[in-house]
Design a protein around this motif. Structure first.
Motif, PDB file in Angstrom:
ATOM      1  N   GLU A   1       0.845  -1.201   0.000  1.00 23.65           N
ATOM      2  CA  GLU A   1       0.000   0.000   0.000  1.00 23.65           C
ATOM      3  C   GLU A   1       0.878   1.247   0.000  1.00 23.65           C
ATOM      4  N   GLU A   2       0.517   2.227  -0.817  1.00 25.85           N
ATOM      5  CA  GLU A   2       1.333   3.435  -0.933  1.00 25.85           C
ATOM      6  C   GLU A   2       1.203   4.305   0.315  1.00 25.85           C
ATOM      7  N   THR A   3       2.224   5.094   0.536  1.00 19.89           N
ATOM      8  CA  THR A   3       2.221   5.956   1.712  1.00 19.89           C
ATOM      9  C   THR A   3       1.146   7.023   1.591  1.00 19.89           C
ATOM     10  N   GLN A   4       0.429   7.243   2.662  1.00 21.01           N
ATOM     11  CA  GLN A   4      -0.556   8.321   2.655  1.00 21.01           C
ATOM     12  C   GLN A   4       0.023   9.498   3.420  1.00 21.01           C
ATOM     13  N   THR A   5       0.862  10.266   2.725  1.00 21.39           N
ATOM     14  CA  THR A   5       1.484  11.403   3.390  1.00 21.39           C
ATOM     15  C   THR A   5       0.411  12.376   3.862  1.00 21.39           C
ATOM     16  N   VAL A   6       0.490  12.744   5.117  1.00 16.90           N
ATOM     17  CA  VAL A   6      -0.467  13.724   5.630  1.00 16.90           C
ATOM     18  C   VAL A   6      -0.020  15.125   5.222  1.00 16.90           C
ATOM     19  N   LEU A   7      -0.903  15.843   4.575  1.00 16.80           N
ATOM     20  CA  LEU A   7      -0.559  17.187   4.125  1.00 16.80           C
ATOM     21  C   LEU A   7      -0.551  18.134   5.318  1.00 16.80           C
ATOM     22  N   PRO A   8       0.272  19.178   5.241  1.00  7.92           N
ATOM     23  CA  PRO A   8       0.245  20.175   6.307  1.00  7.92           C
ATOM     24  C   PRO A   8      -1.117  20.876   6.319  1.00  7.92           C
ATOM     25  N   ALA A   9      -1.421  21.508   7.427  1.00  5.12           N
ATOM     26  CA  ALA A   9      -2.675  22.259   7.509  1.00  5.12           C
ATOM     27  C   ALA A   9      -2.684  23.371   6.467  1.00  5.12           C
ATOM     28  N   ALA A  10      -3.866  23.908   6.218  1.00 11.92           N
ATOM     29  CA  ALA A  10      -4.107  24.785   5.074  1.00 11.92           C
ATOM     30  C   ALA A  10      -3.035  25.855   4.836  1.00 11.92           C
ATOM     31  N   ARG A  11      -2.488  25.856   3.613  1.00  9.60           N
ATOM     32  CA  ARG A  11      -1.618  26.893   3.087  1.00  9.60           C
ATOM     33  C   ARG A  11      -0.578  27.460   4.047  1.00  9.60           C
TER      34      ARG A  11
ATOM     35  N   ARG B   1      -2.805   3.730  -7.995  1.00  4.67           N
ATOM     36  CA  ARG B   1      -3.215   4.173  -6.657  1.00  4.67           C
ATOM     37  C   ARG B   1      -2.564   5.503  -6.317  1.00  4.67           C
ATOM     38  N   THR B   2      -1.284   5.630  -6.665  1.00  9.72           N
ATOM     39  CA  THR B   2      -0.590   6.888  -6.409  1.00  9.72           C
ATOM     40  C   THR B   2      -1.219   8.024  -7.216  1.00  9.72           C
ATOM     41  N   ALA B   3      -1.536   7.768  -8.471  1.00  8.04           N
ATOM     42  CA  ALA B   3      -2.152   8.804  -9.318  1.00  8.04           C
ATOM     43  C   ALA B   3      -3.483   9.250  -8.719  1.00  8.04           C
ATOM     44  N   SER B   4      -4.248   8.283  -8.211  1.00  9.80           N
ATOM     45  CA  SER B   4      -5.536   8.597  -7.607  1.00  9.80           C
ATOM     46  C   SER B   4      -5.343   9.453  -6.349  1.00  9.80           C
ATOM     47  N   ARG B   5      -4.336   9.110  -5.555  1.00  9.08           N
ATOM     48  CA  ARG B   5      -4.093   9.865  -4.318  1.00  9.08           C
ATOM     49  C   ARG B   5      -3.542  11.264  -4.601  1.00  9.08           C
ATOM     50  N   LEU B   6      -2.692  11.382  -5.604  1.00  9.41           N
ATOM     51  CA  LEU B   6      -2.173  12.714  -5.945  1.00  9.41           C
ATOM     52  C   LEU B   6      -3.326  13.641  -6.325  1.00  9.41           C
ATOM     53  N   GLN B   7      -4.254  13.123  -7.133  1.00 10.26           N
ATOM     54  CA  GLN B   7      -5.372  13.954  -7.564  1.00 10.26           C
ATOM     55  C   GLN B   7      -6.372  14.174  -6.430  1.00 10.26           C
ATOM     56  N   GLY B   8      -6.523  13.164  -5.568  1.00  5.24           N
ATOM     57  CA  GLY B   8      -7.402  13.327  -4.409  1.00  5.24           C
ATOM     58  C   GLY B   8      -6.867  14.395  -3.463  1.00  5.24           C
ATOM     59  N   GLY B   9      -5.558  14.375  -3.230  1.00  2.00           N
ATOM     60  CA  GLY B   9      -4.945  15.373  -2.355  1.00  2.00           C
ATOM     61  C   GLY B   9      -5.069  16.774  -2.940  1.00  2.00           C
TER      62      GLY B   9
ATOM     63  N   HIS C   1      -8.160   8.803  -1.835  1.00  3.55           N
ATOM     64  CA  HIS C   1      -8.417   8.556  -3.257  1.00  3.55           C
ATOM     65  C   HIS C   1      -9.351   9.627  -3.818  1.00  3.55           C
ATOM     66  N   GLN C   2      -9.112   9.980  -5.072  1.00  2.00           N
ATOM     67  CA  GLN C   2      -9.827  11.097  -5.708  1.00  2.00           C
ATOM     68  C   GLN C   2     -11.344  10.941  -5.692  1.00  2.00           C
ATOM     69  N   PRO C   3     -11.910   9.743  -5.997  1.00  2.00           N
ATOM     70  CA  PRO C   3     -13.383   9.653  -6.011  1.00  2.00           C
ATOM     71  C   PRO C   3     -14.017   9.947  -4.648  1.00  2.00           C
ATOM     72  N   LEU C   4     -13.318   9.610  -3.553  1.00  2.00           N
ATOM     73  CA  LEU C   4     -13.869   9.900  -2.235  1.00  2.00           C
ATOM     74  C   LEU C   4     -13.943  11.406  -2.002  1.00  2.00           C
ATOM     75  N   VAL C   5     -12.900  12.115  -2.403  1.00  2.00           N
ATOM     76  CA  VAL C   5     -12.902  13.569  -2.237  1.00  2.00           C
ATOM     77  C   VAL C   5     -13.980  14.192  -3.124  1.00  2.00           C
ATOM     78  N   LEU C   6     -14.076  13.677  -4.348  1.00  2.00           N
ATOM     79  CA  LEU C   6     -15.069  14.207  -5.280  1.00  2.00           C
ATOM     80  C   LEU C   6     -16.481  14.030  -4.718  1.00  2.00           C
ATOM     81  N   GLY C   7     -16.755  12.839  -4.179  1.00  2.00           N
ATOM     82  CA  GLY C   7     -18.083  12.576  -3.629  1.00  2.00           C
ATOM     83  C   GLY C   7     -18.376  13.422  -2.401  1.00  2.00           C
ATOM     84  N   ALA C   8     -17.397  13.539  -1.505  1.00  2.00           N
ATOM     85  CA  ALA C   8     -17.592  14.345  -0.298  1.00  2.00           C
ATOM     86  C   ALA C   8     -17.804  15.812  -0.667  1.00  2.00           C
ATOM     87  N   ALA C   9     -17.046  16.273  -1.677  1.00  5.11           N
ATOM     88  CA  ALA C   9     -17.190  17.667  -2.109  1.00  5.11           C
ATOM     89  C   ALA C   9     -18.566  17.893  -2.738  1.00  5.11           C
ATOM     90  N   THR C  10     -19.041  16.904  -3.485  1.00  9.58           N
ATOM     91  CA  THR C  10     -20.365  17.017  -4.086  1.00  9.58           C
ATOM     92  C   THR C  10     -21.430  17.162  -3.000  1.00  9.58           C
TER      93      THR C  10
END
Lengths: 217, 224
Positions: free
Chosen positions: A4-14, B88-96, B119-128
């Protein structure tokens, strides 16, 4: 199987760290990558510098930075822009912000350089991504470029006119370029340089150091 | 206002990180499988049979979930449906990227934000949901972005006629809308029974393999 890929936690907003973020843009072939390399060479002994480049289309470009940049590989990040370099620095800065913030988190730098992919005279950085921007054009592109204007020429914080050593060879009039730039830019500074000359980058270095001082004030 | 919020999420002018992703088109072009408008239509119809129901289902779920739901569990359930690490990485990059943008627009569930790059679809759905849209809107948006991203990349990479590509995108929009409707039905069952296994779990081996290869190329124009 893949883990499973790392889920880096982003810093808080901007968040904005102490690092000064400088964008370097301009048309293809003007010397953006050469300027980034020259700045890294000159500054990396006195400052912590990191680079995000959007300009790597070929392995040659990447190797050029590695060979000439005097920066460790882990201080250089590449962002792919899907054939739209201006979008990545202006309309949708999210991918570049991700890399800038990641490098800031890892290296706590003084200076972040963001190099745009080569684009046209209308391509400028969003100030949501950078604090200051340098626009690089070159003499060989013709001495009418400053007169043509466009946001890069008129609104950048520093206009760099590179390759003045070629002026005579291509029939370009440096006084015309200097005067047109002044007319387009008002109080904003312009420097005419040749990155191939010894200490050619010096006027840009001075501007970067002054910007850093102002940023920290 | 709901319609405007949904249109905003559909608009490629919204900073969502998507412009640098080709939806598999760049690697498919490089492999020699896609070079014409007809090829593109086949490619899109293939995506509708495979990736689309998965993405649409998870977008619909995210629209239906309560704010305090176990978002990590649903995020992992989507990971389990994307075999290649590259995708999976592509999905997470776009989700972030999308999360960064929408978190400044509307209230977004804390449990989703805590995932960092969901993952991007989760963010898209929550935003919707946050924008006042429905699960069908969310599923439709997932399908729309899947198709639109691929079409845009094909135009940039191959110089295809953008008018012809628009016609293709419209033609596959009918089947796409049906997939979104089915995805909502599955999502309602999944959320009601609190069980992700009700959601589609289909994939395309060639897409996954080509994506893994793309990620190993040192120089590509698109991130995926």
């Amino acid at each position: 199987m893949h883990r499973e890929e790392t889920q880096t936690v982003l810093p808080a907003a901007r968040p904005r760290g102490r690092a000064l973020r400088i964008g370097i843009g301009g048309p293809v072939g003007g010397g953006k990558t050469a300027l980034v390399a020259a700045l890294c060479r000159a500054l990396s002994t006195e400052l912590s510098v990191v680079v995000v480049t959007n300009d790597i289309y070929t392995t040659e470009d990447a190797d050029f930075l590695r060979r000439n940049g005097v920066l460790a590989d882990e201080r250089i990040r590449a962002v792919r822009t899907g054939c739209c370099p201006h979008t990545a620095i202006r309309d949708d800065i999210t991918a570049n912000l991700d890399e800038v913030e990641e490098l800031e988190r890892l290296h706590d730098p003084d200076l972040v350089l963001v190099e745009s992919g080569g684009d046209n005279l209308t391509a400028t950085f969003s100030y949501g991504l950078i604090d200051r921007q340098i626009f690089v054009v070159d003499v060989a592109g013709g001495d009418k470029v400053p007169r043509k204007g466009g946001p890069g020429v008129t609104r950048s914080d520093l206009l760099v006119i590179n390759k003045i050593d070629l002026a005579e060879l291509v029939g370009a009039d440096l006084d015309v370029m200097r005067n047109d730039s002044a007319a387009q830019r008002g109080d904003r500074p312009t420097v005419l340089i040749s990155l191939r000359a010894e200490h050619g980058v010096a006027p840009v270095l001075d501007w970067v150091r002054r910007s850093l001082t102002a940023h920290r004030a | 206002m709901t319609a405007l919020a949904v249109l905003l999420l559909a608009d490629s002018r919204l900073p969502n990180g998507g412009h640098a992703h080709s939806g598999g088109v760049e690697t498919t072009v490089a492999a020699g499988f896609l070079s014409t408008v007809d090829d593109l239509e086949l490619f899109l119809r293939g995506r509708l049979c495979t990736t689309a129901p998965v993405l649409a289902g998870f977008a619909a779920v995210a629209c239906l979930l309560d704010d305090d739901a176990d978002w990590r569990r649903w995020d992992r359930a989507l990971s389990a449906r994307i075999p290649s690490a590259a995708l999976r990485t592509a999905s997470r990059l776009q989700g972030g990227a999308l999360l960064r943008t929408v978190a400044g627009m509307w209230p977004v569930p804390a449990g989703l934000r805590q995932l960092g790059r969901p993952h991007q679809p989760l963010v898209l759905g929550a935003a919707t949901s946050a924008g006042g849209g429905s699960a069908l809107d969310a599923a439709g948006l997932a399908v729309h972005h899947l198709l639109g991203g691929a079409c845009s990349a094909a135009i940039r990479l191959l110089g295809l006629d953008p008018l012809a590509v628009a016609a293709v995108q419209a033609a596959v929009g009918g089947p796409g809308a049906e997939i979104a409707r089915q995805a909502v039905l599955a999502a309602e069952i999944a959320v009601t029974s609190d069980d992700p296994s009700a959601l589609a779990a289909v994939s395309a081996p060639l897409t996954e393999l080509l994506a893994a290869e793309h990620a190993q190329q040192e120089v590509t124009l698109f991130a995926s």
